[in-house]
Design a protein around this motif. Structure first.
Motif, PDB file in Angstrom:
ATOM      1  N   HIS A  39       0.831  -1.206   0.000  1.00  0.00           N
ATOM      2  CA  HIS A  39       0.000   0.000   0.000  1.00  0.00           C
ATOM      3  C   HIS A  39       0.864   1.254   0.000  1.00  0.00           C
ATOM      4  N   SER A  45      -4.878  -1.093  -2.825  1.00  0.00           N
ATOM      5  CA  SER A  45      -5.822  -1.173  -1.717  1.00  0.00           C
ATOM      6  C   SER A  45      -5.801  -2.559  -1.096  1.00  0.00           C
ATOM      7  N   VAL A 101     -12.547  -4.207   6.042  1.00  0.00           N
ATOM      8  CA  VAL A 101     -13.434  -3.051   6.107  1.00  0.00           C
ATOM      9  C   VAL A 101     -13.660  -2.629   7.551  1.00  0.00           C
ATOM     10  N   LEU A 104     -10.904  -0.421   8.820  1.00  0.00           N
ATOM     11  CA  LEU A 104     -10.996   0.960   8.365  1.00  0.00           C
ATOM     12  C   LEU A 104     -12.026   1.754   9.150  1.00  0.00           C
ATOM     13  N   GLY A 165     -12.781   5.126  11.642  1.00  0.00           N
ATOM     14  CA  GLY A 165     -13.520   5.842  10.619  1.00  0.00           C
ATOM     15  C   GLY A 165     -14.759   6.519  11.170  1.00  0.00           C
ATOM     16  N   GLY A 171     -18.529  -0.676  11.919  1.00  0.00           N
ATOM     17  CA  GLY A 171     -17.262  -1.408  11.977  1.00  0.00           C
ATOM     18  C   GLY A 171     -17.305  -2.530  12.995  1.00  0.00           C
TER      19      GLY A 171
END
Length: 316
Positions: A39, A45, A101, A104, A165, A171
């Protein structure tokens, strides 16, 4: 006729199985550093790297199956257990996506503790419910030690990391879903590993997972993001990620699941964050604080305490 090899004792088989699962966890632990480097160097990604990881792992496994004359076993596995093989592969792919995910959205520490910590609890509950038994004191102590070690390592790893995030609630939900998916996939993998060839199972499952994640490469193209790197060192890292942390590691996992229960395997794979912390300290120069060392010792102690509860030898 070749010489007949002696069968391993139940204790010896269980110990070898746990070592194989632990080795898989060590390899997975190196993957986080590789993803970070790719990355930072090339802008790839996490989902793009995951797709390449599955695709390269599947390609390596098919090549090995051809060279080892195990391709027929792959076909037989798909014909005999198509649903289970595809479910195990899809579960592996879905777990990766949910976990990345959730990282993040809620941060590395919470995502790791919830997903990896929930998996052995769910696997153990499922096994005891289906067997109509109660966990022993040893099982409770082993699981508690492993989870305490996981919390210490994850909390240390989160120091200095970026804030979560904009939607930490989502999350957290995704982290719970990741843990449940990981537990279910491991239990299914344990069931299938008793019935089929390890190489065949790994090849079928990885190929199914590659099909699930391949569309993310198209998404990267459509959004104008980088899909592949032209750097020789980065290509080597991608190949390592696919061959070692996907193909080889899952072959070790499924081989270990032949003599190790799903719940014990989810505990043994908690060496992954320990491995990640050690590799980050060596490669990225991150400081290894004393709580991480204590957490690592607790996880290792839990793994040592596992082998006595494993019950059956490898199938003949």
């Amino acid at each position: 006729m070749g010489a007949v090899m002696p069968q391993a004792t139940p204790t010896g088989s269980a110990r070898i199985g746990l070592l194989q699962v632990c080795a898989a966890g060590v390899l997975w632990g190196t993957g986080g550093v590789v993803v970070t480097l790719l990355h930072e160097r090339d802008g790839l990604s996490a989902m793009t790297v995951s797709a390449w990881r599955m695709l390269l792992g599947a390609a390596a496994l098919v090549a090995f199956a051809v060279a080892a004359r195990r391709l027929r076993a792959v076909g037989e596995t798909m014909r005999a257990h198509p649903v289970l093989a595809v479910l195990v592969g899809c579960g592996t792919a879905v777990y990766q996506g949910l976990y990345f995910v959730s990282v993040l959205l809620v941060g590395v520490s919470v995502a790791t503790v919830v997903s990896l910590g929930l998996a052995p609890i769910l696997a153990a509950v499922w096994e005891h419910l289906t067997a109509r038994t109660r966990p022993s004191l040893r099982e409770v102590v082993v699981l508690a030690a492993a989870l305490c070690g996981l919390v210490l390592i994850s909390a240390t790893a989160s120091e200095g990391s970026s804030a979560p995030g904009d939607d930490p609630t989502l999350g957290l939900v995704l982290a719970v879903a990741a843990g449940a998916t990981y537990a279910a996939t491991t239990v299914l993998g344990h069931t299938l590993a008793q019935r089929v060839d390890t190489v065949a199972l790994t090849t079928c499952a990885t190929a199914a997972g590659a099909v699930v994640l391949a569309p993310f490469l198209g998404v990267a193209v459509a959004t104008g993001g980088p899909v592949l790197t032209g750097s020789g060192s980065s290509l080597a890292l991608l190949i390592y990620l696919g061959v070692a942390t996907m193909g080889l590691s899952y072959a070790l996992l499924y081989a270990g699941l032949r003599t190790t229960s799903g719940s014990a395997a989810t505990v043994a794979t908690l060496v992954e964050p320990l491995s990640a912390a050690l590799v980050a300290a060596l490669v990225l120069g991150e400081r290894l604080a004393w709580p991480a060392l204590v957490g690592g010792a607790l996880i290792l102690a839990a793994v040592v305490g596992l082998h006595r509860r494993e019950e059956r030898p490898a199938p003949a």
